[in-house]
Design a protein around this motif. Structure first.
Motif, PDB file in Angstrom:
ATOM      1  N   LYS A  13       0.850  -1.190   0.000  1.00  0.00           N
ATOM      2  CA  LYS A  13       0.000   0.000   0.000  1.00  0.00           C
ATOM      3  C   LYS A  13       0.889   1.245   0.000  1.00  0.00           C
ATOM      4  N   ARG A  15       1.338   5.358   1.450  1.00  0.00           N
ATOM      5  CA  ARG A  15       1.005   6.190   2.599  1.00  0.00           C
ATOM      6  C   ARG A  15      -0.340   6.871   2.409  1.00  0.00           C
ATOM      7  N   GLN A  18      -5.817   3.049   3.322  1.00  0.00           N
ATOM      8  CA  GLN A  18      -6.252   2.211   4.423  1.00  0.00           C
ATOM      9  C   GLN A  18      -6.204   0.749   3.977  1.00  0.00           C
ATOM     10  N   ARG A  63      -5.856   4.693  14.747  1.00  0.00           N
ATOM     11  CA  ARG A  63      -5.896   4.288  13.333  1.00  0.00           C
ATOM     12  C   ARG A  63      -6.013   2.772  13.196  1.00  0.00           C
ATOM     13  N   VAL A  78      -6.417  -0.693   9.277  1.00  0.00           N
ATOM     14  CA  VAL A  78      -5.475   0.388   9.580  1.00  0.00           C
ATOM     15  C   VAL A  78      -5.777   1.516   8.599  1.00  0.00           C
ATOM     16  N   LEU A  81      -2.431   5.012   6.409  1.00  0.00           N
ATOM     17  CA  LEU A  81      -1.199   4.246   6.596  1.00  0.00           C
ATOM     18  C   LEU A  81       0.037   5.135   6.628  1.00  0.00           C
ATOM     19  N   GLU A  82       0.966   4.740   7.509  1.00  0.00           N
ATOM     20  CA  GLU A  82       2.262   5.409   7.619  1.00  0.00           C
ATOM     21  C   GLU A  82       3.353   4.391   7.295  1.00  0.00           C
ATOM     22  N   ASP A  85       4.013   1.557   9.606  1.00  0.00           N
ATOM     23  CA  ASP A  85       3.036   0.467   9.749  1.00  0.00           C
ATOM     24  C   ASP A  85       3.467  -0.777   8.985  1.00  0.00           C
ATOM     25  N   SER A  86       4.537  -0.660   8.217  1.00  0.00           N
ATOM     26  CA  SER A  86       5.068  -1.840   7.515  1.00  0.00           C
ATOM     27  C   SER A  86       5.473  -2.881   8.543  1.00  0.00           C
ATOM     28  N   VAL A 114       4.290  -0.622   3.321  1.00  0.00           N
ATOM     29  CA  VAL A 114       3.754   0.708   3.029  1.00  0.00           C
ATOM     30  C   VAL A 114       4.838   1.520   2.328  1.00  0.00           C
TER      31      VAL A 114
END
Lengths: 115, 116
Positions: A13, A15, A18, A63, A78, A81-82, A85-86, A114
């Motif tokens: 995904k 940044r 979701q 989140r 989530v 995403l940041e 979050d990976s 991410v």
């Protein structure tokens, strides 16, 4: 008896997007827990669900959310995403999750990247 | 405060030899459970063995045994007759009895490499 299944196994995904991860517990298990695993922080507890109710929550921002359905299947979401979050997201199921003797059995995990 | 401590980031063992992986824990609960999991490179966490705080006997499961010393708060995993397939990360985890809702606390893990 089939084990814990998680879908999808891999996700990429960007940044701000979701993502929703799914977990199907072992048949008869009613407790589902979620964990995040990263090289830096190790394995950290996200939350646990039993009978469609969240019973315990780890120290993660809002989140991160989840839910459980009447058939005990669970999803976690989530949002926004940041890069941090990976991680490998692991789901575990147990019979009741109500005592220190209740063994948790894990699924294969969903590896989220991410970009 | 670290509740589960695994002091060996990496270990090597010769095939067919025994190996001990260390784990110490910290809790004020009287009722708790200690678990060991194996995580191969594929990522799945495989349950190996469980020890309850009230269990008087050390747990054993095939080639796995748990050396439980309650007074010292240690729960070391012993793998006898190591096999190449035992190469993996090993995690010690604790479940405190007073906390509802399935929370396992994990150590940082020990990476075991079995040499032929």
């Amino acid at each position: 008896k089939a084990g814990v299944t998680q879908t999808p196994r891999y996700l990429i995904k960007t940044r701000g997007q979701q993502v929703t991860l799914s977990c199907s517990p072992i048949s008869g298990h009613r407790s589902v827990s979620w964990y995040q695993q990263t090289p830096g922080q190790g394995l950290q507890f996200l939350f646990e669900y039993f009978s469609e109710t969240q019973r315990n929550k780890g120290n993660f921002p809002g989140r991160f959310s989840g839910r459980q359905f009447s058939n005990s299947r669970s999803e976690m979401n989530v949002s926004t995403l940041e890069l941090g979050d990976s991680a490998l997201y692991l789901c575990a199921s147990s019979l009741r999750g109500a005592s220190s003797t209740d063994t948790q059995y894990f699924g294969p995990g969903t590896r989220l990247t991410v970009l | 405060a670290q509740k589960i401590t695994q002091t060996q980031p990496g270990m090597f063992v010769q095939e067919k030899e025994a190996v001990t992986l260390d784990c110490t824990y910290d809790t004020s609960d009287q009722s708790y459970g200690l678990f060991w999991y194996k995580q191969p490179s594929s990522g799945e966490m495989i349950f190996l063995i469980y020890q309850g705080s009230y269990d008087e006997q050390n747990a054993t499961e095939g080639r796995y045994s748990l050396n439980f010393q309650k007074a010292r708060k240690s729960a070391n995993l012993v793998i006898s007759a190591s096999q190449l397939g035992d190469s993996a990360m090993y995690f010690c985890a604790m479940r405190e009895g007073l906390i509802q809702g399935g929370k396992l606390i994990f150590g940082q893990g020990t990476e075991l490499s079995v040499k032929p």
